[in-house]
Design a protein around this motif. Sequence first.
Motif, PDB file in Angstrom:
ATOM      1  N   SER A  24       0.582  -1.416  -0.346  1.00  0.00           N
ATOM      2  CA  SER A  24      -0.268  -0.319   0.080  1.00  0.00           C
ATOM      3  C   SER A  24       0.879   1.662   0.239  1.00  0.00           C
ATOM      4  N   GLN A  25       2.194   1.356   0.580  1.00  0.00           N
ATOM      5  CA  GLN A  25       2.594   2.360   0.775  1.00  0.00           C
ATOM      6  C   GLN A  25       4.592   2.330  -0.253  1.00  0.00           C
ATOM      7  N   PRO A  26       4.768   1.531  -0.810  1.00  0.00           N
ATOM      8  CA  PRO A  26       5.756   1.501  -1.432  1.00  0.00           C
ATOM      9  C   PRO A  26       6.959   1.987  -1.487  1.00  0.00           C
ATOM     10  N   GLY A  27       6.179   3.281  -1.829  1.00  0.00           N
ATOM     11  CA  GLY A  27       7.580   5.011  -1.971  1.00  0.00           C
ATOM     12  C   GLY A  27       7.934   5.258  -0.724  1.00  0.00           C
ATOM     13  N   GLU A  28       6.764   5.250   0.725  1.00  0.00           N
ATOM     14  CA  GLU A  28       7.052   5.925   1.951  1.00  0.00           C
ATOM     15  C   GLU A  28       8.306   4.848   2.888  1.00  0.00           C
ATOM     16  N   MET A  29       7.657   3.503   2.236  1.00  0.00           N
ATOM     17  CA  MET A  29       8.912   2.323   2.270  1.00  0.00           C
ATOM     18  C   MET A  29      10.390   2.876   2.073  1.00  0.00           C
ATOM     19  N   GLN A  30      10.319   2.992   0.368  1.00  0.00           N
ATOM     20  CA  GLN A  30      11.563   3.108  -0.022  1.00  0.00           C
ATOM     21  C   GLN A  30      12.739   4.382   0.927  1.00  0.00           C
ATOM     22  N   ASN A  31      11.587   5.154   1.027  1.00  0.00           N
ATOM     23  CA  ASN A  31      12.371   6.534   1.425  1.00  0.00           C
ATOM     24  C   ASN A  31      12.777   6.232   2.636  1.00  0.00           C
ATOM     25  N   GLU A  32      12.457   4.956   3.627  1.00  0.00           N
ATOM     26  CA  GLU A  32      12.972   5.021   5.052  1.00  0.00           C
ATOM     27  C   GLU A  32      14.135   4.377   4.835  1.00  0.00           C
ATOM     28  N   GLN A  33      13.921   3.470   3.840  1.00  0.00           N
ATOM     29  CA  GLN A  33      14.953   2.427   3.467  1.00  0.00           C
ATOM     30  C   GLN A  33      16.267   3.755   2.878  1.00  0.00           C
ATOM     31  N   PHE A  34      16.197   4.392   2.652  1.00  0.00           N
ATOM     32  CA  PHE A  34      17.842   5.265   1.484  1.00  0.00           C
ATOM     33  C   PHE A  34      17.435   6.274   2.837  1.00  0.00           C
ATOM     34  N   LYS A  35      17.088   7.065   3.785  1.00  0.00           N
ATOM     35  CA  LYS A  35      17.462   7.828   4.796  1.00  0.00           C
ATOM     36  C   LYS A  35      18.234   6.752   5.732  1.00  0.00           C
ATOM     37  N   MET A  36      18.227   5.580   5.765  1.00  0.00           N
ATOM     38  CA  MET A  36      18.193   4.493   6.681  1.00  0.00           C
ATOM     39  C   MET A  36      20.090   4.267   6.390  1.00  0.00           C
ATOM     40  N   LEU A  37      20.342   3.331   5.004  1.00  0.00           N
ATOM     41  CA  LEU A  37      21.420   3.278   4.377  1.00  0.00           C
ATOM     42  C   LEU A  37      22.385   4.587   3.805  1.00  0.00           C
ATOM     43  N   ILE A  38      22.200   5.904   3.834  1.00  0.00           N
ATOM     44  CA  ILE A  38      22.878   7.044   3.672  1.00  0.00           C
ATOM     45  C   ILE A  38      23.749   7.582   4.876  1.00  0.00           C
ATOM     46  N   SER A  39      21.966   7.045   6.019  1.00  0.00           N
ATOM     47  CA  SER A  39      22.546   6.819   7.130  1.00  0.00           C
ATOM     48  C   SER A  39      24.239   6.394   7.779  1.00  0.00           C
ATOM     49  N   LYS A  40      24.021   5.481   8.094  1.00  0.00           N
ATOM     50  CA  LYS A  40      24.352   4.090   7.874  1.00  0.00           C
ATOM     51  C   LYS A  40      25.811   4.222   7.648  1.00  0.00           C
ATOM     52  N   ALA A  41      26.008   4.227   6.013  1.00  0.00           N
ATOM     53  CA  ALA A  41      27.201   4.161   5.569  1.00  0.00           C
ATOM     54  C   ALA A  41      27.960   5.562   5.463  1.00  0.00           C
ATOM     55  N   SER A  57      18.417  14.505  -0.256  1.00  0.00           N
ATOM     56  CA  SER A  57      17.663  14.053  -0.854  1.00  0.00           C
ATOM     57  C   SER A  57      17.850  12.685  -1.569  1.00  0.00           C
ATOM     58  N   VAL A  58      17.134  12.145  -2.683  1.00  0.00           N
ATOM     59  CA  VAL A  58      17.398  10.896  -3.707  1.00  0.00           C
ATOM     60  C   VAL A  58      18.053  12.013  -4.631  1.00  0.00           C
ATOM     61  N   ASP A  59      17.777  13.057  -5.596  1.00  0.00           N
ATOM     62  CA  ASP A  59      18.127  13.646  -6.168  1.00  0.00           C
ATOM     63  C   ASP A  59      19.393  14.214  -5.882  1.00  0.00           C
ATOM     64  N   THR A  60      20.257  15.087  -5.253  1.00  0.00           N
ATOM     65  CA  THR A  60      21.510  15.188  -4.617  1.00  0.00           C
ATOM     66  C   THR A  60      21.921  13.132  -4.887  1.00  0.00           C
ATOM     67  N   PHE A  61      21.923  12.519  -4.146  1.00  0.00           N
ATOM     68  CA  PHE A  61      22.015  10.802  -4.565  1.00  0.00           C
ATOM     69  C   PHE A  61      22.841  10.530  -5.889  1.00  0.00           C
ATOM     70  N   ARG A  62      21.264  11.208  -7.053  1.00  0.00           N
ATOM     71  CA  ARG A  62      21.262  10.417  -8.135  1.00  0.00           C
ATOM     72  C   ARG A  62      22.398  11.262  -8.624  1.00  0.00           C
ATOM     73  N   GLU A  63      23.391  12.897  -8.154  1.00  0.00           N
ATOM     74  CA  GLU A  63      23.927  13.454  -8.715  1.00  0.00           C
ATOM     75  C   GLU A  63      25.784  13.419  -9.015  1.00  0.00           C
ATOM     76  N   ARG A  64      25.069  12.770  -7.435  1.00  0.00           N
ATOM     77  CA  ARG A  64      26.700  12.529  -6.950  1.00  0.00           C
ATOM     78  C   ARG A  64      27.391  11.203  -6.920  1.00  0.00           C
ATOM     79  N   MET A 297       9.957  -6.331  -2.091  1.00  0.00           N
ATOM     80  CA  MET A 297      10.260  -6.419  -0.388  1.00  0.00           C
ATOM     81  C   MET A 297      11.643  -5.443  -0.501  1.00  0.00           C
ATOM     82  N   LEU A 298      10.177  -4.623   0.729  1.00  0.00           N
ATOM     83  CA  LEU A 298      11.064  -3.147   0.366  1.00  0.00           C
ATOM     84  C   LEU A 298      11.301  -2.530   1.322  1.00  0.00           C
ATOM     85  N   ASP A 299      11.746  -3.243   2.580  1.00  0.00           N
ATOM     86  CA  ASP A 299      12.115  -2.421   4.028  1.00  0.00           C
ATOM     87  C   ASP A 299      13.982  -4.104   4.391  1.00  0.00           C
TER      88      ASP A 299
END
Length: 332
Positions: A24-41, A57-64, A297-299
Amino acid sequence: MPIFNDIFAFINSKRISQIEKMRSQPGEMQNEQFKMLISKAADTTFGKEHDFASIKSVDTFRERVPVCDYDGIMPHIIRLRQGEKNLLWPGEIKWFAKSSGTTSSRSKFIPISKDSLDDCHYQGGKDTLVIYNQLNPENQLMSGKTLTLGGSHQINNFSDNSLYGDLSAILIENLPFWTNFVRTPDREIALIDEWEKKMKLITETTIKENVTALAGVPSWFMVLLKNVLKHTGKKNLTEIWPNLELFIHGGVSFTPYRQQYKDLVPSDNMHYLETYNASEGFFGIQDDFSSPGLLLMLDYGVFYEFMPLSELGKEHPKTLLLDEVEKDTDYA
């Protein structure tokens, strides 16, 4: 086994809501994963090279962070195999899944961290049982054992501190001790290098068990199961394991094998559930017996970007996020 039924019930209740959120909320769940991965790494070598600490943001990640293939990341992997720490992910990487790959003739060595074992590959196994329980609430899966068929591993030639092998063998080697009560054969047999010896010992030990499920690659299992029938002289598997009710399969298409398995297990109580567990991660689980599609599987600590096939080979390919993908577009 009442204690495992209780454990399974607890796991089931905790995960159902999360699995529903994937639908039901794939985008929200993936956004949570993105923030977690960037923070831990952020404090890893790779994270510092791309200034993960300032990415919001994801846009900054794509650029960098440019899109790269295995060859592009291979220098870091070589250093990991030599024992360096905190390169791509925090801590030390001791295990590498040897994958033949599809883009070159060379073997690829995929780093497997403890986090990826616990939060991705093993979580995928747990969720497969949760989903099966939803689809077949009256199952008796936990009354017996799951017969698993994996590969082998060995010490690599870069460092005595790191090991490589089939993903299945890495998973078996690192399983918690309590899983020995619900799976067969024993770890020592499962990790034997010599195929013929392994088949013989698996056959001799598992025919004495109450096997309720199978888990592995259909093509490999077909060889083992035919050997079991030859050894026992039985006509089908229900005469050996009358409570067999589930085959969790993956690795190759099940279509060419479906009728053969129906012949091996002529029972209306037998079910088949496909999973997609690759060296790079556990990606999908079939969540509907009537449909061959898999639930992404998104998380599991994986952030997905999708690349249109038309972008392959470009210096700066365009990628789309999960909620940007259109159903009628062809993606890599």
